[in-house]
Every structure is written in structure tokens, then in C-alpha cells.
Design a protein around this motif. Structure first.
Motif, PDB file in Angstrom:
ATOM      1  N   ILE A   6      -4.772   6.750  -2.024  1.00  0.00           N
ATOM      2  CA  ILE A   6      -4.260   5.430  -1.652  1.00  0.00           C
ATOM      3  C   ILE A   6      -4.137   4.554  -2.898  1.00  0.00           C
ATOM      4  CG2 ILE A   6      -4.626   3.380  -0.234  1.00  0.00           C
ATOM      5  CD1 ILE A   6      -6.441   5.083   1.551  1.00  0.00           C
ATOM      6  N   HIS A   7      -2.993   3.873  -3.016  1.00  0.00           N
ATOM      7  CA  HIS A   7      -2.809   2.848  -4.049  1.00  0.00           C
ATOM      8  C   HIS A   7      -2.556   1.517  -3.353  1.00  0.00           C
ATOM      9  CE1 HIS A   7      -0.297   0.349  -6.795  1.00  0.00           C
ATOM     10  NE2 HIS A   7      -1.251   0.690  -7.634  1.00  0.00           N
ATOM     11  N   ARG A   8      -3.355   0.509  -3.675  1.00  0.00           N
ATOM     12  CA  ARG A   8      -3.227  -0.810  -3.062  1.00  0.00           C
ATOM     13  C   ARG A   8      -2.953  -1.845  -4.144  1.00  0.00           C
ATOM     14  NH1 ARG A   8      -8.080  -3.453   0.456  1.00  0.00           N
ATOM     15  NH2 ARG A   8      -8.886  -3.932  -1.626  1.00  0.00           N
ATOM     16  N   ASN A   9      -1.863  -2.580  -3.983  1.00  0.00           N
ATOM     17  CA  ASN A   9      -1.444  -3.563  -4.974  1.00  0.00           C
ATOM     18  C   ASN A   9      -1.511  -4.960  -4.373  1.00  0.00           C
ATOM     19  OD1 ASN A   9      -0.374  -4.888  -7.150  1.00  0.00           O
ATOM     20  ND2 ASN A   9       1.738  -4.244  -6.787  1.00  0.00           N
ATOM     21  N   VAL A  62       0.835  -1.200   0.000  1.00  0.00           N
ATOM     22  CA  VAL A  62       0.000   0.000   0.000  1.00  0.00           C
ATOM     23  C   VAL A  62       0.868   1.247   0.000  1.00  0.00           C
ATOM     24  CG1 VAL A  62      -1.806   1.273   1.234  1.00  0.00           C
ATOM     25  CG2 VAL A  62      -1.792  -1.234   1.289  1.00  0.00           C
ATOM     26  N   THR A  63       0.500   2.208  -0.838  1.00  0.00           N
ATOM     27  CA  THR A  63       1.173   3.511  -0.868  1.00  0.00           C
ATOM     28  C   THR A  63       0.129   4.592  -0.619  1.00  0.00           C
ATOM     29  OG1 THR A  63       2.792   2.722  -2.483  1.00  0.00           O
ATOM     30  CG2 THR A  63       2.589   5.102  -2.230  1.00  0.00           C
ATOM     31  N   ARG A  64       0.478   5.530   0.280  1.00  0.00           N
ATOM     32  CA  ARG A  64      -0.432   6.639   0.587  1.00  0.00           C
ATOM     33  C   ARG A  64       0.308   7.964   0.391  1.00  0.00           C
ATOM     34  NH1 ARG A  64      -0.418   3.407   5.293  1.00  0.00           N
ATOM     35  NH2 ARG A  64      -2.081   1.850   5.300  1.00  0.00           N
ATOM     36  N   GLY A  87      -7.851   4.447  -4.097  1.00  0.00           N
ATOM     37  CA  GLY A  87      -8.847   4.866  -3.122  1.00  0.00           C
ATOM     38  C   GLY A  87      -8.428   6.140  -2.427  1.00  0.00           C
ATOM     39  N   TYR A  88      -9.090   6.440  -1.313  1.00  0.00           N
ATOM     40  CA  TYR A  88      -8.802   7.676  -0.595  1.00  0.00           C
ATOM     41  C   TYR A  88      -9.159   7.523   0.876  1.00  0.00           C
ATOM     42  CZ  TYR A  88     -13.845   8.398  -0.801  1.00  0.00           C
ATOM     43  OH  TYR A  88     -15.200   8.234  -0.661  1.00  0.00           O
ATOM     44  N   ARG A  89      -8.638   8.445   1.667  1.00  0.00           N
ATOM     45  CA  ARG A  89      -8.948   8.532   3.095  1.00  0.00           C
ATOM     46  C   ARG A  89      -9.117   9.994   3.438  1.00  0.00           C
ATOM     47  NH1 ARG A  89      -6.552   9.591   8.018  1.00  0.00           N
ATOM     48  NH2 ARG A  89      -7.092   8.207   9.763  1.00  0.00           N
TER      49      ARG A  89
END
Length: 216
Positions: free
Chosen positions: A170-173, A150-152, A180-182
Motif C-alpha cells: 500500500i502507498h498512501r499519499n 491510496v494505491t494498492r 504499508g501492507y495488508r
């Protein structure tokens, strides 16, 4: 919690967060000069260290929907620039959470995060995080264990004297690449604890949370 109610609550919370930030910015714009001294006297935006306890409602599309608790610990490893310049800091965080559904299914999630925090000013910090995330759903036919990188990329902005708007992309691999986002509103008060509330969404995962942050 039904999907209808969950979606309604999420939309209401996001609208409230964005609305409060927008209203505060408009209200303070006209009096910025007159209140300059008060702004300078406000609590300085700092990299947080300590424990965070959160109450959460989590949903994985067509797989899991439940609520529970999470706990995390964050520490600052020190600045990476000159000794007198503390603008760029390296930090680490460990997080663990357990959520249960009405059908006794369970979601357990753990992640280890390494981050860089850049203090652009006393009111604006920018951060970049890299995390290893493991997610396990048990107690139902769709049980699984998944691992993600995960990269934020985000920012914390002190939009009002005692409040921060914290937002991140957010990038989830994992099995596939997901975006996505927060978004959250947090308190800057220099008390023994501070609070925050927000919403995150990435891939098929949605989460509502209220957190209490205990400082050293």
C-alpha cells in the motif's frame, strides 16, 4: 485494548496467517500430481461482487484506538480484453466505517476505489487499485479530517482448496508519502457468504479485521 495486547494480537494473527499458508503449501507439494483432478474440481478463484461487512479494531498512533463496523460494496464493470477472454476486469468499490473508543472519540472513514484485476490463472489473481480516502477523528483534542490518495498492488492466491491468501503493498499519499501492507486469509466457498480475517498497517494506522462477504 492496551497497546501491548494489540501488538501481541497483531503479531499472533500475522504469524497464524503466514504459518497456515506455509504449512498448506508444504503439505500439498508432495501430493500435487496425485491430487491434480481434485484441484481442478476446486472452486475457481473469481473476482468478488457484493457486500462486505467487517468487524474491526483500529489504531492511529497516539490519537485513536477503538473498534467498530465497516461496510463495502464491490461490483465488476466487465472485462477489458476480447469478448471471449475475461482475464482482465475493471471493478469498483465503496467503503464506509465507523469506530468508537472507550473515551467516546470516533473514527469515520470512507473511500472510493477503482481497480484492475488480472486473472493469471484459476489459482492466482493480481490486482492494482487506486482509491480516494477520507478519514475523520472527532470527540477529542486531536480531532482532524484528512484526505489521502491510496494505491494498492496485490495478489490473491488459492493456496488450499477453499482458502485464499490475499496480500497487498500500500502507498498512501497525504501530508506525506507512506508505505504499508495488508494481509488476509479468505474463503472461496460458493455459499451465500464467505469469511475472511486479516491485518493492515500503513503510516500511523493499524487495523485488525474479520469480514463476512455476501454474494449476489
Amino acid at each position: 485494548m492496551s497497546k501491548f495486547n494489540a501488538k501481541t494480537i497483531r503479531r499472533t494473527l500475522i504469524a497464524a496467517i503466514l504459518g497456515s499458508a506455509s504449512s498448506a503449501a508444504i503439505a500439498t507439494e508432495g501430493t500435487q500430481t496425485q491430487q491434480a483432478e481434485k484441484v481442478e474440481a476446486a472452486a475457481k478463484l473469481e473476482l468478488k461482487e457484493g457486500f462486505n461487512i467487517s468487524m474491526q479494531s483500529n489504531e492511529i498512533d497516539s490519537v485513536f484506538e477503538g473498534s467498530g463496523l465497516g461496510i463495502s460494496y464491490q461490483t465488476n464493470f466487465g472485462n477489458l480484453l476480447k469478448a471471449h477472454d475475461e482475464r482482465l476486469n475493471l471493478y469498483g468499490r465503496m467503503h464506509y466505517q465507523i469506530n468508537r473508543s472507550d473515551e467516546d472519540a470516533q473514527l469515520a472513514q470512507a473511500d472510493i476505489t477503482l481497480g484492475l484485476n488480472f486473472a493469471h490463472s484459476d489459482k492466482l489473481h493480481v490486482y492494482l487499485e487506486s482509491a480516494m480516502l477520507q478519514q475523520e477523528v472527532s470527540g477529542q483534542p486531536q480531532s482532524f479530517t484528512r484526505s489521502y490518495d491510496v494505491t494498492r498492488l496485490g495478489a490473491r492466491y488459492n493456496f488450499k482448496k477453499n482458502f485464499i491468501l490475499n496480500g497487498a503493498a500500500i502507498h498512501r499519499n497525504g501530508e506525506q508519502n507512506e508505505l504499508g501492507y495488508r494481509i488476509a486469509v479468505e474463503s472461496t466457498k460458493k455459499d451465500a457468504y464467505s469469511v475472511g480475517m486479516g491485518f493492515s498497517s500503513v503510516g500511523d494506522n493499524d487495523s485488525l479485521f474479520i469480514s463476512i462477504f455476501s454474494k449476489f
